[in-house]
Design an enzyme around this catalytic site. Structure first.
Site, PDB file in Angstrom:
ATOM      1  CG  ASP A   1      43.667  31.204  29.117  1.00 36.54           C
ATOM      2  OD1 ASP A   1      42.464  30.924  29.274  1.00 36.54           O
ATOM      3  OD2 ASP A   1      44.151  32.298  29.426  1.00 36.54           O
TER       4      ASP A   1
ATOM      5  NE  ARG B   1      43.916  33.921  25.552  1.00 37.03           N
ATOM      6  CZ  ARG B   1      43.145  34.837  25.038  1.00 37.03           C
ATOM      7  NH1 ARG B   1      43.060  36.014  25.584  1.00 37.03           N
ATOM      8  NH2 ARG B   1      42.428  34.597  23.968  1.00 37.03           N
TER       9      ARG B   1
HETATM   10  C1  UD1 Z   1      41.808  41.172  31.623  1.00 29.94           C
HETATM   11  C2  UD1 Z   1      42.800  40.780  32.696  1.00 29.94           C
HETATM   12  C3  UD1 Z   1      42.336  39.527  33.430  1.00 29.94           C
HETATM   13  C4  UD1 Z   1      40.925  39.750  33.980  1.00 29.94           C
HETATM   14  C5  UD1 Z   1      39.982  40.224  32.879  1.00 29.94           C
HETATM   15  C6  UD1 Z   1      38.602  40.581  33.397  1.00 29.94           C
HETATM   16  C7  UD1 Z   1      44.939  41.499  31.803  1.00 29.94           C
HETATM   17  C8  UD1 Z   1      46.268  41.113  31.311  1.00 29.94           C
HETATM   18  N1  UD1 Z   1      44.102  40.501  32.089  1.00 29.94           N
HETATM   19  O1  UD1 Z   1      41.774  40.087  30.685  1.00 29.94           O
HETATM   20  O2  UD1 Z   1      43.238  39.263  34.504  1.00 29.94           O
HETATM   21  O3  UD1 Z   1      40.441  38.514  34.476  1.00 29.94           O
HETATM   22  O4  UD1 Z   1      40.529  41.389  32.223  1.00 29.94           O
HETATM   23  O5  UD1 Z   1      38.696  41.574  34.368  1.00 29.94           O
HETATM   24  O6  UD1 Z   1      44.629  42.666  31.975  1.00 29.94           O
HETATM   25  N2  UD1 Z   1      35.912  38.137  25.282  1.00 29.94           N
HETATM   26  C9  UD1 Z   1      35.354  37.754  24.080  1.00 29.94           C
HETATM   27  N3  UD1 Z   1      35.778  38.390  22.952  1.00 29.94           N
HETATM   28  C10 UD1 Z   1      36.728  39.377  22.973  1.00 29.94           C
HETATM   29  C11 UD1 Z   1      37.287  39.745  24.215  1.00 29.94           C
HETATM   30  C12 UD1 Z   1      36.856  39.098  25.366  1.00 29.94           C
HETATM   31  O7  UD1 Z   1      34.496  36.885  24.012  1.00 29.94           O
HETATM   32  O8  UD1 Z   1      37.078  39.911  21.912  1.00 29.94           O
HETATM   33  C13 UD1 Z   1      35.476  37.445  26.518  1.00 29.94           C
HETATM   34  C14 UD1 Z   1      36.631  36.679  27.163  1.00 29.94           C
HETATM   35  O9  UD1 Z   1      36.758  35.396  26.599  1.00 29.94           O
HETATM   36  C15 UD1 Z   1      36.203  36.633  28.601  1.00 29.94           C
HETATM   37  C16 UD1 Z   1      35.450  37.964  28.783  1.00 29.94           C
HETATM   38  O10 UD1 Z   1      35.112  38.401  27.472  1.00 29.94           O
HETATM   39  O11 UD1 Z   1      35.314  35.561  28.789  1.00 29.94           O
HETATM   40  C17 UD1 Z   1      36.233  39.029  29.486  1.00 29.94           C
HETATM   41  O12 UD1 Z   1      37.440  39.243  28.818  1.00 29.94           O
HETATM   42  P1  UD1 Z   1      38.261  40.603  28.901  1.00 29.94           P
HETATM   43  O13 UD1 Z   1      37.533  41.602  29.730  1.00 29.94           O
HETATM   44  O14 UD1 Z   1      38.640  40.976  27.519  1.00 29.94           O
HETATM   45  O15 UD1 Z   1      39.538  40.135  29.695  1.00 29.94           O
HETATM   46  P2  UD1 Z   1      41.057  40.255  29.266  1.00 29.94           P
HETATM   47  O16 UD1 Z   1      41.333  41.632  28.754  1.00 29.94           O
HETATM   48  O17 UD1 Z   1      41.434  39.090  28.433  1.00 29.94           O
END
Ligand code: UD1
Length: 422
Positions: A116, A92
């Protein structure tokens, strides 16, 4: 197909060094798309996700070569601005190509990532941030078509939640945008600071990394960068729990203990003796851990990616622990596998109640994702008898030579083709 066979009951001892952070290296690879020329990244872990991101970059037109934990990437002048479904599905994190592709050529076609094992995982905040900077999005047949007809422009962006990926996507778009971008409620993770350090070496103008207010002054062009990736706090933390769960004593080197402050504090509460210097720490595990409550939170809170390993440890604690998962809506799916080993866990929505049991007993289990996979191996190191962990490609996504490193600490485990006799 391979599996990891673990024979439990042997305390881990010795020292182990960690490599560069997966979650920093992947985004720095994407950042390279911002400038044509030859980029160099050191301390890159030899893991599956780095190889997958290499395939994403190659699809876009770059040429990658990896040897001895050094990655060289040649980025051409003209990019093919797309990330196909087979790669986005496997990883992702590919979604962060949106920002740099829009910044470079004003267009991107990226397969829309589905949910996922950790939950639905929407990308609304990524799109919202880029929209404020002038991007337009359409979803056609599962592909997100992004355009910034007049180029990306500096803007005020306020994130609803300090999302790591959304912070990165906005940053990667803003560095080449026309004008100044201010990002409010930005993620404060060390991996963001390291991405910014790399971008600054490429000529970007960014202030406030590591705080929730980041300001980016767009520049006309960037130059290729050379950087050493910061140490992986999740790899370091996993070895810390390995010491704790086996009642062993392990020194973890080439790491930043300050990036694991909350996790090491919780290990202390669980009865571990923790000592540390600037770039190392050591953990001496108790015979039996004490119960500990914690809630996962954005940095500097307890990292959600350390939650499954900690739950494995608490499954053999001398009492009941209550865990609250605030980041993902489906991160306890692996609990059923630990329960097959004898753990007593009840999950309800975002909470898990772990009633510590005296012993775990080895059996076949399946690794559902990177960190849960690691946690099942750690549980196997404590359990009576043999544990066979299947679907180990998940573990390969985030750990270089996990089995070899645990063996070097005295762990009794091996990797073998599924079904091979021991
Ligand atoms: C990154 C890390 C992952 C880690 C996470 C939180 C990478 C490749 N992965 O994932 O290992 O667990 O940070 O520290 O760096 N969300 C929304 N809308 C959005 C974006 C996020 O609802 O547009 C939600 C996600 O579904 C999740 C939460 O916010 O529930 C946190 O996501 P995010 O901080 O964006 O994590 P990632 O960048 O995907």
């Amino acid at each position: 197909m391979e599996e990891i066979i673990v024979t439990g009951g042997y305390p881990l001892t010795g020292s182990v060094g960690v490599l560069g952070a997966k979650n920093a290296a992947l985004k720095q690879m994407v950042a390279m798309l911002l400038a044509p020329g030859t980029h160099l990244l050191g301390n890159v872990p030899g893991i599956l996700d780095v190889a997958l991101m290499g395939r994403v970059l190659e699809h876009i037109g770059a040429v990658c070569s990896f040897a001895g934990n050094e990655l060289t990437v040649e980025v051409p002048d003209e990019l093919r601005p797309e990330a196909p479904l087979d790669l986005v599905r496997q990883m992702r994190a590919s979604i962060v190509v949106l920002g740099p592709l829009l910044a470079r050529g004003g267009v991107a076609r990226v397969a829309f990532p589905g949910g996922d094992d950790l939950g639905a995982r929407p990308i609304d905040m990524h799109l919202d941030g880029l929209r404020r900077m002038g991007a337009e999005f359409e979803l056609e047949h599962g592909v997100l078509i992004a355009r910034a007809p007049g180029g990306l422009k500096g803007a005020e962006v306020s994130l609803e939640f300090p999302s790591v990926g959304a912070t990165e996507n906005v940053l990667l778009g803003a560095v080449l945008a026309n004008g100044e971008t201010t990002l409010h409620n930005a993620a404060r993770e060390p991996e963001i600071e390291d991405l910014v350090a790399f971008l600054v070496k490429m000529g970007a103008r960014i202030r406030g990394a590591g705080t929730s207010l980041i300001t980016v002054e767009g520049v006309e062009a960037l130059k290729p960068g050379a950087h050493t990736v910061l140490p992986d706090r999740l790899e370091a933390g996993t070895y810390a729990v390995a010491a704790a769960i086996t009642g062993g004593e392990v020194r973890v080197e080439q790491c930043v203990p300050d990036h694991l402050r909350m996790e090491l504090r919780k290990l202390t509460e669980a009865g571990c003796m923790v000592d540390f210097g600037e770039d190392w720490f050591s953990v001496l595990g108790p015979d039996r851990p004490s119960p500990v409550d914690f809630a996962t939170l954005p940095f500097p809170g307890f990292h959600t990616d350390m939650q499954p390993q900690m739950v494995a440890l608490l499954s053999v604690a001398s009492g009941t622990s209550v865990i609250t998962e605030n980041i993902y809506d489906a991160r306890f799916r692996y609990a059923g596998e630990l329960m097959r080993m004898g753990a007593d866990i009840t999950t309800e929505w975002q909470h898990a109640v772990i009633r510590g049991v005296e012993k775990l007993s080895g059996c076949p289990v399946i690794a559902p994702d990177i960190r849960a996979g690691a946690s099942l191996v750690l549980a196997g190191l404590r359990a009576e008898g043999q544990t066979a962990v299947g679907e180990v490609h998940h573990i390969d996504r985030g750990y270089e030579d996990f089995v070899g490193r645990l063996q070097s600490l005295g762990g009794h485990l091996e990797r073998r083709p599924v079904g091979a006799a021991s």
